[in-house]
Design a protein around this motif. Sequence first.
Motif, PDB file in Angstrom:
ATOM      1  N   ARG A 226      40.337 -28.874  84.166  1.00  0.00           N
ATOM      2  CA  ARG A 226      41.399 -28.404  85.058  1.00  0.00           C
ATOM      3  C   ARG A 226      42.184 -29.569  85.643  1.00  0.00           C
ATOM      4  O   ARG A 226      41.624 -30.610  85.974  1.00  0.00           O
ATOM      5  CB  ARG A 226      40.797 -27.594  86.210  1.00  0.00           C
ATOM      6  N   HIS A 227      43.457 -29.373  85.798  1.00  0.00           N
ATOM      7  CA  HIS A 227      44.293 -30.341  86.505  1.00  0.00           C
ATOM      8  C   HIS A 227      44.093 -30.139  88.003  1.00  0.00           C
ATOM      9  O   HIS A 227      43.966 -29.002  88.464  1.00  0.00           O
ATOM     10  CB  HIS A 227      45.763 -30.128  86.138  1.00  0.00           C
ATOM     11  N   PRO A 228      44.037 -31.224  88.804  1.00  0.00           N
ATOM     12  CA  PRO A 228      43.833 -31.060  90.253  1.00  0.00           C
ATOM     13  C   PRO A 228      44.938 -30.251  90.926  1.00  0.00           C
ATOM     14  O   PRO A 228      44.708 -29.609  91.951  1.00  0.00           O
ATOM     15  CB  PRO A 228      43.789 -32.501  90.778  1.00  0.00           C
ATOM     16  N   LEU A 229      46.139 -30.291  90.360  1.00  0.00           N
ATOM     17  CA  LEU A 229      47.245 -29.464  90.853  1.00  0.00           C
ATOM     18  C   LEU A 229      47.521 -28.406  89.790  1.00  0.00           C
ATOM     19  O   LEU A 229      48.469 -28.501  89.012  1.00  0.00           O
ATOM     20  CB  LEU A 229      48.487 -30.323  91.115  1.00  0.00           C
ATOM     21  N   SER A 230      46.664 -27.414  89.763  1.00  0.00           N
ATOM     22  CA  SER A 230      46.664 -26.452  88.666  1.00  0.00           C
ATOM     23  C   SER A 230      47.971 -25.667  88.553  1.00  0.00           C
ATOM     24  O   SER A 230      48.552 -25.242  89.548  1.00  0.00           O
ATOM     25  CB  SER A 230      45.499 -25.476  88.849  1.00  0.00           C
ATOM     26  N   SER A 231      48.407 -25.530  87.315  1.00  0.00           N
ATOM     27  CA  SER A 231      49.530 -24.663  86.963  1.00  0.00           C
ATOM     28  C   SER A 231      49.348 -24.328  85.493  1.00  0.00           C
ATOM     29  O   SER A 231      48.542 -24.958  84.799  1.00  0.00           O
ATOM     30  CB  SER A 231      50.875 -25.362  87.188  1.00  0.00           C
ATOM     31  N   ALA A 232      50.077 -23.359  85.000  1.00  0.00           N
ATOM     32  CA  ALA A 232      49.911 -22.954  83.604  1.00  0.00           C
ATOM     33  C   ALA A 232      50.170 -24.120  82.651  1.00  0.00           C
ATOM     34  O   ALA A 232      49.401 -24.360  81.715  1.00  0.00           O
ATOM     35  CB  ALA A 232      50.843 -21.788  83.288  1.00  0.00           C
ATOM     36  N   SER A 233      51.231 -24.869  82.892  1.00  0.00           N
ATOM     37  CA  SER A 233      51.579 -25.970  81.986  1.00  0.00           C
ATOM     38  C   SER A 233      50.582 -27.117  82.096  1.00  0.00           C
ATOM     39  O   SER A 233      50.201 -27.723  81.086  1.00  0.00           O
ATOM     40  CB  SER A 233      52.993 -26.476  82.284  1.00  0.00           C
ATOM     41  N   ARG A 234      50.128 -27.417  83.320  1.00  0.00           N
ATOM     42  CA  ARG A 234      49.167 -28.508  83.494  1.00  0.00           C
ATOM     43  C   ARG A 234      47.805 -28.145  82.919  1.00  0.00           C
ATOM     44  O   ARG A 234      47.141 -28.979  82.296  1.00  0.00           O
ATOM     45  CB  ARG A 234      49.045 -28.859  84.976  1.00  0.00           C
ATOM     46  N   ASP A 235      47.379 -26.902  83.125  1.00  0.00           N
ATOM     47  CA  ASP A 235      46.100 -26.475  82.550  1.00  0.00           C
ATOM     48  C   ASP A 235      46.157 -26.496  81.027  1.00  0.00           C
ATOM     49  O   ASP A 235      45.180 -26.848  80.361  1.00  0.00           O
ATOM     50  CB  ASP A 235      45.740 -25.069  83.037  1.00  0.00           C
ATOM     51  N   ARG A 236      47.298 -26.137  80.478  1.00  0.00           N
ATOM     52  CA  ARG A 236      47.446 -26.172  79.022  1.00  0.00           C
ATOM     53  C   ARG A 236      47.365 -27.611  78.511  1.00  0.00           C
ATOM     54  O   ARG A 236      46.732 -27.884  77.489  1.00  0.00           O
ATOM     55  CB  ARG A 236      48.770 -25.531  78.611  1.00  0.00           C
ATOM     56  N   ALA A 237      47.995 -28.533  79.234  1.00  0.00           N
ATOM     57  CA  ALA A 237      47.941 -29.944  78.836  1.00  0.00           C
ATOM     58  C   ALA A 237      46.508 -30.475  78.898  1.00  0.00           C
ATOM     59  O   ALA A 237      46.068 -31.224  78.015  1.00  0.00           O
ATOM     60  CB  ALA A 237      48.852 -30.777  79.734  1.00  0.00           C
ATOM     61  N   MET A 238      45.757 -30.094  79.939  1.00  0.00           N
ATOM     62  CA  MET A 238      44.362 -30.509  80.049  1.00  0.00           C
ATOM     63  C   MET A 238      43.527 -29.923  78.914  1.00  0.00           C
ATOM     64  O   MET A 238      42.674 -30.597  78.333  1.00  0.00           O
ATOM     65  CB  MET A 238      43.785 -30.061  81.396  1.00  0.00           C
ATOM     66  N   ALA A 239      43.784 -28.666  78.593  1.00  0.00           N
ATOM     67  CA  ALA A 239      43.044 -28.019  77.504  1.00  0.00           C
ATOM     68  C   ALA A 239      43.315 -28.722  76.180  1.00  0.00           C
ATOM     69  O   ALA A 239      42.397 -28.958  75.384  1.00  0.00           O
ATOM     70  CB  ALA A 239      43.426 -26.546  77.417  1.00  0.00           C
ATOM     71  N   GLU A 240      44.558 -29.083  75.937  1.00  0.00           N
ATOM     72  CA  GLU A 240      44.902 -29.778  74.692  1.00  0.00           C
ATOM     73  C   GLU A 240      44.219 -31.135  74.617  1.00  0.00           C
ATOM     74  O   GLU A 240      43.756 -31.553  73.548  1.00  0.00           O
ATOM     75  CB  GLU A 240      46.424 -29.933  74.604  1.00  0.00           C
ATOM     76  N   LEU A 241      44.144 -31.822  75.764  1.00  0.00           N
ATOM     77  CA  LEU A 241      43.523 -33.147  75.802  1.00  0.00           C
ATOM     78  C   LEU A 241      42.021 -33.068  75.547  1.00  0.00           C
ATOM     79  O   LEU A 241      41.488 -33.748  74.660  1.00  0.00           O
ATOM     80  CB  LEU A 241      43.794 -33.790  77.163  1.00  0.00           C
ATOM     81  N   TYR A 242      41.324 -32.223  76.291  1.00  0.00           N
ATOM     82  CA  TYR A 242      39.863 -32.199  76.215  1.00  0.00           C
ATOM     83  C   TYR A 242      39.330 -31.392  75.035  1.00  0.00           C
ATOM     84  O   TYR A 242      38.221 -31.649  74.564  1.00  0.00           O
ATOM     85  CB  TYR A 242      39.279 -31.708  77.539  1.00  0.00           C
ATOM     86  N   CYS A 243      40.109 -30.448  74.551  1.00  0.00           N
ATOM     87  CA  CYS A 243      39.659 -29.678  73.386  1.00  0.00           C
ATOM     88  C   CYS A 243      39.781 -30.462  72.083  1.00  0.00           C
ATOM     89  O   CYS A 243      39.388 -29.962  71.024  1.00  0.00           O
ATOM     90  CB  CYS A 243      40.424 -28.360  73.282  1.00  0.00           C
ATOM     91  N   GLU A 244      40.285 -31.687  72.162  1.00  0.00           N
ATOM     92  CA  GLU A 244      40.269 -32.540  70.969  1.00  0.00           C
ATOM     93  C   GLU A 244      38.858 -32.693  70.420  1.00  0.00           C
ATOM     94  O   GLU A 244      38.667 -32.825  69.209  1.00  0.00           O
ATOM     95  CB  GLU A 244      40.829 -33.928  71.299  1.00  0.00           C
ATOM     96  N   ILE A 245      37.875 -32.674  71.304  1.00  0.00           N
ATOM     97  CA  ILE A 245      36.492 -32.857  70.843  1.00  0.00           C
ATOM     98  C   ILE A 245      36.070 -31.733  69.903  1.00  0.00           C
ATOM     99  O   ILE A 245      35.226 -31.923  69.021  1.00  0.00           O
ATOM    100  CB  ILE A 245      35.521 -32.974  72.037  1.00  0.00           C
ATOM    101  N   LEU A 246      36.677 -30.553  70.058  1.00  0.00           N
ATOM    102  CA  LEU A 246      36.333 -29.429  69.191  1.00  0.00           C
ATOM    103  C   LEU A 246      36.806 -29.676  67.764  1.00  0.00           C
ATOM    104  O   LEU A 246      36.196 -29.194  66.808  1.00  0.00           O
ATOM    105  CB  LEU A 246      36.951 -28.136  69.728  1.00  0.00           C
ATOM    106  N   GLU A 247      37.883 -30.429  67.615  1.00  0.00           N
ATOM    107  CA  GLU A 247      38.409 -30.728  66.283  1.00  0.00           C
ATOM    108  C   GLU A 247      37.554 -31.750  65.543  1.00  0.00           C
ATOM    109  O   GLU A 247      37.730 -31.959  64.343  1.00  0.00           O
ATOM    110  CB  GLU A 247      39.849 -31.221  66.395  1.00  0.00           C
ATOM    111  N   THR A 248      36.642 -32.396  66.262  1.00  0.00           N
ATOM    112  CA  THR A 248      35.762 -33.387  65.631  1.00  0.00           C
ATOM    113  C   THR A 248      34.363 -32.832  65.375  1.00  0.00           C
ATOM    114  O   THR A 248      33.498 -33.551  64.877  1.00  0.00           O
ATOM    115  CB  THR A 248      35.637 -34.641  66.522  1.00  0.00           C
ATOM    116  N   LEU A 249      34.145 -31.570  65.708  1.00  0.00           N
ATOM    117  CA  LEU A 249      32.833 -30.955  65.532  1.00  0.00           C
ATOM    118  C   LEU A 249      32.421 -30.992  64.061  1.00  0.00           C
ATOM    119  O   LEU A 249      33.239 -30.802  63.162  1.00  0.00           O
ATOM    120  CB  LEU A 249      32.883 -29.510  66.025  1.00  0.00           C
ATOM    121  N   SER A 250      31.148 -31.251  63.833  1.00  0.00           N
ATOM    122  CA  SER A 250      30.614 -31.284  62.473  1.00  0.00           C
ATOM    123  C   SER A 250      30.955 -29.996  61.725  1.00  0.00           C
ATOM    124  O   SER A 250      31.073 -28.920  62.319  1.00  0.00           O
ATOM    125  CB  SER A 250      29.092 -31.459  62.537  1.00  0.00           C
TER     126      SER A 250
END
Length: 298
Positions: A193-217
Motif C-alpha cells: 500500500r502507498h502511505p497516501l492511498s489512492s486508486a492510482s497509487r495503490d495500482r503503482a504499488m501493486a505493479e512494483l511489488y507484484c514483479e516477484i510473481l513474474e519470477t515464480l518458478s
Amino acid sequence: MVAKFSLDDVCLSAGGVLIQGERPEGKGAIVYSLEKIRPGDWFIAFSDSIKDGHDELKEASERGACGAIVKRRSRYAYAPQGFPLVAVSDTRTAYFDLIGSYCKWVKPRVIGVTGTSGRRSAIFLMAHLLREKYSVHVSLVQGLNWMGCAESILEMPEKSEVLIFEAQAIERGEIAQIGGALEPEIAVITECRHPLSSASRDRAMAELYCEILETLSLEDKARAVIFDDSSAARERAREILSPEHLILHSQSNTEDLDASLTESEIWSAVQVAQLLGLEENIIKEVLAELCSEEQVNA
C-alpha cells in the motif's frame, strides 16, 4: 562460508570473456568493495551516480584481487597492464547471474518475501518456524541497498535447505532482477500500500511489488502467498498467475487460528510453513512459545 568462482565459472554463469591478462588459477569470492578484498578474490566493478568501480581497478589489483569483472568498454584507463579483466555486458546483471548460479548449485527451496510493511517480521517468523525442520538461510536488504541481500546469498552455507530472501524496490525492475535470478518456489506479498492511498497509487504499488510473481518458478508446486486485500494487488496477481498458484488471505482460511494470527506477517509465515510440510501441531507449539516469550518480555 563464501561462494567462490573460477574463471570458467564466471564466464559460463555471467557470459564473461577474458580480455586482458593471464588466466587466473583457483577460485575466488565476488567482492564489490575494496575494503573487503582478500587475496584471490574477484573484484566486480559497479557504477552508479556517485562513483565508478572501474576507477578502482588499480587499487583492487594492489589489494590482491585475482582479476576484475568489468563492463565491456573500449578502454580501461585504471587497469594495470596484465591485470586479468573479464568483460560482461553489464556488471550488475552479471552479479545476479552469479548469485543465481550459486543458488542452483546449493539447491535450496527458495522463498521470496516482499511488501511495503510486515515483510521483515514475516521473514523472521518463517525462519523460526522452518528451522524446526530445515536448515534455513535468511538474506535481508540493508537499508535501501539491494547489495546487502545479494551479498548474503553468496554467504549461504552449502548445506542450506531453505533460502528466504527479502525483496525491496524503489524502481520497477529491481524486484524482478533478484527474483529472476533465484526463481522462488514461494513468493510472499505481505502488503503493498502507498502511505497516501489512492486508486492510482495503490495500482503503482501493486505493479512494483507484484514483479516477484513474474519470477515464480514454473514448477507445479510453485505458490504465491498474498495477504494484501487491495483490489489493485489481487487484480494484478490474477493477471500474472492462474488460480491454482495463488493463496489469498481471507477470513475463511484463518478461522481455525487465533484471531491474532490474521496479521499479515503471521498469516504469511503460517502459510509458508504449511506449504513446506510443517505439521499443524508444530506450528501451533512454536507460535505459542513465541507468544509466551513476548508476554514474559513485556
